[in-house]
Write a protein that holds these residues in place. Sequence first.
Motif, PDB file in Angstrom:
ATOM      1  N   THR A 109       0.829  -1.208   0.000  1.00  0.00           N
ATOM      2  CA  THR A 109       0.000   0.000   0.000  1.00  0.00           C
ATOM      3  C   THR A 109       0.859   1.252   0.000  1.00  0.00           C
ATOM      4  OG1 THR A 109      -1.703  -1.212   1.210  1.00  0.00           O
ATOM      5  CG2 THR A 109      -1.874   1.178   1.229  1.00  0.00           C
ATOM      6  N   TRP A 110       1.944   1.210   0.765  1.00  0.00           N
ATOM      7  CA  TRP A 110       2.885   2.336   0.806  1.00  0.00           C
ATOM      8  C   TRP A 110       3.515   2.566  -0.568  1.00  0.00           C
ATOM      9  CZ3 TRP A 110       4.334   6.635   2.816  1.00  0.00           C
ATOM     10  CH2 TRP A 110       5.666   7.079   2.812  1.00  0.00           C
ATOM     11  N   LEU A 111       3.912   1.495  -1.238  1.00  0.00           N
ATOM     12  CA  LEU A 111       4.488   1.638  -2.578  1.00  0.00           C
ATOM     13  C   LEU A 111       3.454   2.156  -3.569  1.00  0.00           C
ATOM     14  CD1 LEU A 111       6.683  -1.603  -2.865  1.00  0.00           C
ATOM     15  CD2 LEU A 111       7.421   0.719  -2.287  1.00  0.00           C
ATOM     16  N   LEU A 112       2.236   1.603  -3.531  1.00  0.00           N
ATOM     17  CA  LEU A 112       1.174   2.079  -4.422  1.00  0.00           C
ATOM     18  C   LEU A 112       0.912   3.567  -4.229  1.00  0.00           C
ATOM     19  CD1 LEU A 112      -1.604  -0.673  -4.348  1.00  0.00           C
ATOM     20  CD2 LEU A 112      -0.503   0.251  -6.391  1.00  0.00           C
ATOM     21  N   TRP A 113       0.846   3.982  -2.991  1.00  0.00           N
ATOM     22  CA  TRP A 113       0.584   5.384  -2.676  1.00  0.00           C
ATOM     23  C   TRP A 113       1.645   6.277  -3.314  1.00  0.00           C
ATOM     24  CZ3 TRP A 113      -3.163   7.956   0.275  1.00  0.00           C
ATOM     25  CH2 TRP A 113      -2.875   9.277   0.609  1.00  0.00           C
ATOM     26  N   ASN A 114       2.896   5.889  -3.177  1.00  0.00           N
ATOM     27  CA  ASN A 114       3.989   6.701  -3.714  1.00  0.00           C
ATOM     28  C   ASN A 114       4.086   6.606  -5.229  1.00  0.00           C
ATOM     29  OD1 ASN A 114       5.726   8.008  -1.453  1.00  0.00           O
ATOM     30  ND2 ASN A 114       5.228   5.986  -0.660  1.00  0.00           N
ATOM     31  N   LEU A 115       3.849   5.428  -5.781  1.00  0.00           N
ATOM     32  CA  LEU A 115       3.904   5.274  -7.236  1.00  0.00           C
ATOM     33  C   LEU A 115       2.833   6.087  -7.940  1.00  0.00           C
ATOM     34  CD1 LEU A 115       4.569   1.429  -7.459  1.00  0.00           C
ATOM     35  CD2 LEU A 115       6.108   3.203  -8.314  1.00  0.00           C
ATOM     36  N   THR A 116       1.688   6.244  -7.288  1.00  0.00           N
ATOM     37  CA  THR A 116       0.559   6.964  -7.905  1.00  0.00           C
ATOM     38  C   THR A 116       0.394   8.369  -7.342  1.00  0.00           C
ATOM     39  OG1 THR A 116      -1.044   6.086  -6.315  1.00  0.00           O
ATOM     40  CG2 THR A 116      -0.659   4.791  -8.321  1.00  0.00           C
ATOM     41  N   ARG A 117       1.354   8.819  -6.548  1.00  0.00           N
ATOM     42  CA  ARG A 117       1.300  10.133  -5.904  1.00  0.00           C
ATOM     43  C   ARG A 117       0.016  10.310  -5.090  1.00  0.00           C
ATOM     44  NH1 ARG A 117       6.380  10.857  -6.606  1.00  0.00           N
ATOM     45  NH2 ARG A 117       7.156  12.110  -8.346  1.00  0.00           N
ATOM     46  N   GLY A 118      -0.339   9.269  -4.337  1.00  0.00           N
ATOM     47  CA  GLY A 118      -1.465   9.355  -3.434  1.00  0.00           C
ATOM     48  C   GLY A 118      -2.820   9.110  -4.052  1.00  0.00           C
ATOM     49  N   LYS A 119      -2.867   8.760  -5.330  1.00  0.00           N
ATOM     50  CA  LYS A 119      -4.167   8.505  -5.975  1.00  0.00           C
ATOM     51  C   LYS A 119      -4.755   7.149  -5.569  1.00  0.00           C
ATOM     52  CE  LYS A 119      -3.426  11.385 -10.070  1.00  0.00           C
ATOM     53  NZ  LYS A 119      -3.308  11.412 -11.557  1.00  0.00           N
ATOM     54  N   MET A 120      -3.885   6.188  -5.240  1.00  0.00           N
ATOM     55  CA  MET A 120      -4.364   4.855  -4.854  1.00  0.00           C
ATOM     56  C   MET A 120      -3.994   4.546  -3.413  1.00  0.00           C
ATOM     57  SD  MET A 120      -6.069   3.351  -7.276  1.00  0.00           S
ATOM     58  CE  MET A 120      -6.023   1.604  -6.848  1.00  0.00           C
ATOM     59  N   HIS A 121      -5.014   4.363  -2.581  1.00  0.00           N
ATOM     60  CA  HIS A 121      -4.810   3.843  -1.226  1.00  0.00           C
ATOM     61  C   HIS A 121      -5.486   2.477  -1.212  1.00  0.00           C
ATOM     62  CE1 HIS A 121      -5.661   3.971   3.359  1.00  0.00           C
ATOM     63  NE2 HIS A 121      -4.458   3.475   3.132  1.00  0.00           N
ATOM     64  N   ALA A 122      -4.712   1.452  -1.559  1.00  0.00           N
ATOM     65  CA  ALA A 122      -5.302   0.134  -1.827  1.00  0.00           C
ATOM     66  C   ALA A 122      -4.338  -0.967  -1.427  1.00  0.00           C
ATOM     67  CB  ALA A 122      -5.656   0.010  -3.310  1.00  0.00           C
ATOM     68  N   THR A 123      -4.897  -2.162  -1.305  1.00  0.00           N
ATOM     69  CA  THR A 123      -4.126  -3.376  -1.073  1.00  0.00           C
ATOM     70  C   THR A 123      -4.859  -4.516  -1.769  1.00  0.00           C
ATOM     71  OG1 THR A 123      -3.048  -4.713   0.642  1.00  0.00           O
ATOM     72  CG2 THR A 123      -5.296  -4.020   1.090  1.00  0.00           C
ATOM     73  N   ASP A 124      -4.284  -5.707  -1.696  1.00  0.00           N
ATOM     74  CA  ASP A 124      -4.975  -6.864  -2.273  1.00  0.00           C
ATOM     75  C   ASP A 124      -5.385  -7.807  -1.150  1.00  0.00           C
ATOM     76  OD1 ASP A 124      -3.262  -9.796  -3.088  1.00  0.00           O
ATOM     77  OD2 ASP A 124      -2.454  -8.296  -1.730  1.00  0.00           O
ATOM     78  N   VAL A 125      -6.143  -8.842  -1.516  1.00  0.00           N
ATOM     79  CA  VAL A 125      -6.678  -9.765  -0.506  1.00  0.00           C
ATOM     80  C   VAL A 125      -5.576 -10.493   0.257  1.00  0.00           C
ATOM     81  CG1 VAL A 125      -8.921 -10.130  -1.577  1.00  0.00           C
ATOM     82  CG2 VAL A 125      -6.996 -11.533  -2.288  1.00  0.00           C
ATOM     83  N   THR A 126      -4.463 -10.810  -0.400  1.00  0.00           N
ATOM     84  CA  THR A 126      -3.422 -11.572   0.300  1.00  0.00           C
ATOM     85  C   THR A 126      -2.801 -10.759   1.419  1.00  0.00           C
ATOM     86  OG1 THR A 126      -1.610 -10.929  -1.202  1.00  0.00           O
ATOM     87  CG2 THR A 126      -2.907 -12.869  -1.802  1.00  0.00           C
ATOM     88  N   ASN A 127      -2.534  -9.484   1.168  1.00  0.00           N
ATOM     89  CA  ASN A 127      -1.975  -8.633   2.214  1.00  0.00           C
ATOM     90  C   ASN A 127      -3.011  -8.297   3.276  1.00  0.00           C
ATOM     91  OD1 ASN A 127       0.944  -7.818   1.638  1.00  0.00           O
ATOM     92  ND2 ASN A 127       0.009  -7.523  -0.364  1.00  0.00           N
ATOM     93  N   ALA A 128      -4.246  -8.034   2.851  1.00  0.00           N
ATOM     94  CA  ALA A 128      -5.308  -7.742   3.814  1.00  0.00           C
ATOM     95  C   ALA A 128      -5.522  -8.923   4.755  1.00  0.00           C
ATOM     96  CB  ALA A 128      -6.601  -7.409   3.077  1.00  0.00           C
ATOM     97  N   SER A 129      -5.363 -10.135   4.218  1.00  0.00           N
ATOM     98  CA  SER A 129      -5.617 -11.331   5.023  1.00  0.00           C
ATOM     99  C   SER A 129      -4.576 -11.543   6.110  1.00  0.00           C
ATOM    100  CB  SER A 129      -5.668 -12.579   4.124  1.00  0.00           C
ATOM    101  OG  SER A 129      -4.372 -12.971   3.699  1.00  0.00           O
ATOM    102  N   ARG A 130      -3.514 -10.741   6.117  1.00  0.00           N
ATOM    103  CA  ARG A 130      -2.455 -10.896   7.116  1.00  0.00           C
ATOM    104  C   ARG A 130      -2.511  -9.820   8.199  1.00  0.00           C
ATOM    105  NH1 ARG A 130      -0.589 -15.810   6.338  1.00  0.00           N
ATOM    106  NH2 ARG A 130       1.303 -15.211   7.439  1.00  0.00           N
ATOM    107  N   THR A 131      -3.611  -9.085   8.276  1.00  0.00           N
ATOM    108  CA  THR A 131      -3.675  -7.959   9.202  1.00  0.00           C
ATOM    109  C   THR A 131      -4.383  -8.273  10.513  1.00  0.00           C
ATOM    110  OG1 THR A 131      -5.755  -7.209   8.228  1.00  0.00           O
ATOM    111  CG2 THR A 131      -3.702  -6.288   7.306  1.00  0.00           C
ATOM    112  N   LEU A 132      -5.129  -9.381  10.602  1.00  0.00           N
ATOM    113  CA  LEU A 132      -6.026  -9.693  11.724  1.00  0.00           C
ATOM    114  C   LEU A 132      -7.282  -8.836  11.706  1.00  0.00           C
ATOM    115  CD1 LEU A 132      -3.664 -10.258  14.828  1.00  0.00           C
ATOM    116  CD2 LEU A 132      -5.181 -11.959  13.793  1.00  0.00           C
ATOM    117  N   LEU A 133      -7.525  -8.124  10.611  1.00  0.00           N
ATOM    118  CA  LEU A 133      -8.688  -7.239  10.519  1.00  0.00           C
ATOM    119  C   LEU A 133      -9.611  -7.608   9.369  1.00  0.00           C
ATOM    120  CD1 LEU A 133      -6.767  -3.843  10.963  1.00  0.00           C
ATOM    121  CD2 LEU A 133      -8.013  -5.118  12.734  1.00  0.00           C
TER     122      LEU A 133
END
Length: 495
Positions: free
Chosen positions: A164-188
């Motif tokens: 998500t941090w890389l996406l944010w920087n690559l898109t200059r803040g246009k994308m605040h996103a993640t995928d299911v695999t990373n989301a599934s590792r958050t406990l949330l």
Amino acid sequence: MHYILAMDQGTTSSRAIVFDGDVRIHAIAQQEYRQLYPQPGWVEHDPQNIWQSQLAVAQQALVKAGITARDVTAIGITNQRETTLLWDRHTGEPIGNAIVWQDRRTADFCAQLKSQHGQLFRERTGLLLDPYFSATKLAWLLNHYEGARKRAENGELAFGTVDTWLLWNLTRGKMHATDVTNASRTLLFDIHRNRWDDELLDVFNIPAQVLPQVYASSADYGYTAPDLFGASILIGSVAGDQQAALFGQACHAPGMVKNTYGTGCFMLMQTGEHACESQHGLLTTSAAQLDKQPVFALEGSVFICGAVIQWLRDSLSIIKSSAEIETLATSVPDSGGVYFVPAFTGLGSPHWDPHARGAIFGLTRGTTHAHIARAALEAIGYQSAELLLAMQKDAALPIKELRVDGGAAVNNLLMQHQADLLGVPVVRPRIIETTALGTAYLAGLTAGIWNSIKEIAEHWQTDRIFEPMISRDEAAQRMFNWSRVVRACNPWGRD
């Protein structure tokens, strides 16, 4: 010619690999970055180090490949999972260092929550309440930086794992996103319903406003800012490193297993649409998804794998480079009775003991650097064998072979040791960069370079097969000896 730029952001280094549509590697660039250890058991990264090193190697890879951004059809991102960041939505500035997945600072907090909420988290997320995962790290950040919780509630802060941090920087803040695999590792994240879970958020008092949007692993994640590479490039995939490696190893059918030997060691078994709940200390996690249909895997996690080789190099100066360890280890016929348990940050699957600490057993006056080096390599194999044995107990699926990848998979001594312990062939592919390859495949599917997983599987090729060379009785005795020394690694008796 289609080119895909795979960004592989790891725990100790950032890498970038350029693949073409025939799955040939045209360039690799890599840069290690600083590890921060502010207190015993704490591990941090500077978020700007993560971003700047990843951007630098991506730019270098394009130059090495002799191509420009206009030649790149898509970018795929794969990343160290669970590492937790929190930043200002307006300035893009982190509020503090990233808390790394290896960090143990929230162990006591997890212990407090287990009795009341442990089963809830197990059922919804497939995970255990352990400091390994992101939620307790995020709660710690919100609690320990002045005003952070209020700012989060006001929508001023953004949480993300490294992708998500890389996406944010690559898109200059246009994308605040993640995928299911990373989301599934958050406990949330409810892995069964594929969405953030309000009840789990309430347990940690985490405001939903900080969370990113969740997409499939193979999806349109927008375009890079044009000034970064000279032209905008489609970002076609995001996947946590281990799920990306599972996909890159073409483990698309239930019962197929891969093991990645990186900083840590991570074994995943594809279980298809069935979320298999482990009774033997493993995790149930989301595998890479191509659409809204959930796909699952069983996972075992060893916290210290290649990191023990780095420790021998950097802290003990037994070797000058990681590549030297096999030569040193093979200079002796065996470990001379030495066992090395590298529980530097506790023990992961199947033990889940955050208070265990590393130890070396069986030292004599005849013990040399070579014996310690060999015991360190064997420890990687022992820990991985524990994972596969647990999977065999959990899954009603036959395990015919283990596919391997990651930096330590090039070590023939380790791979033979692994096959001996497991009693199944260990298969090393021609391309061991399967983490980057997996996200390249996922991005290529988004961009239309490949049309199906069947087409992708046809690219997978064997480099070498390691067959078991010892009896099952001898393997069982070795594992029994290993279990005895592991039990001794928590001398304070803390649960």
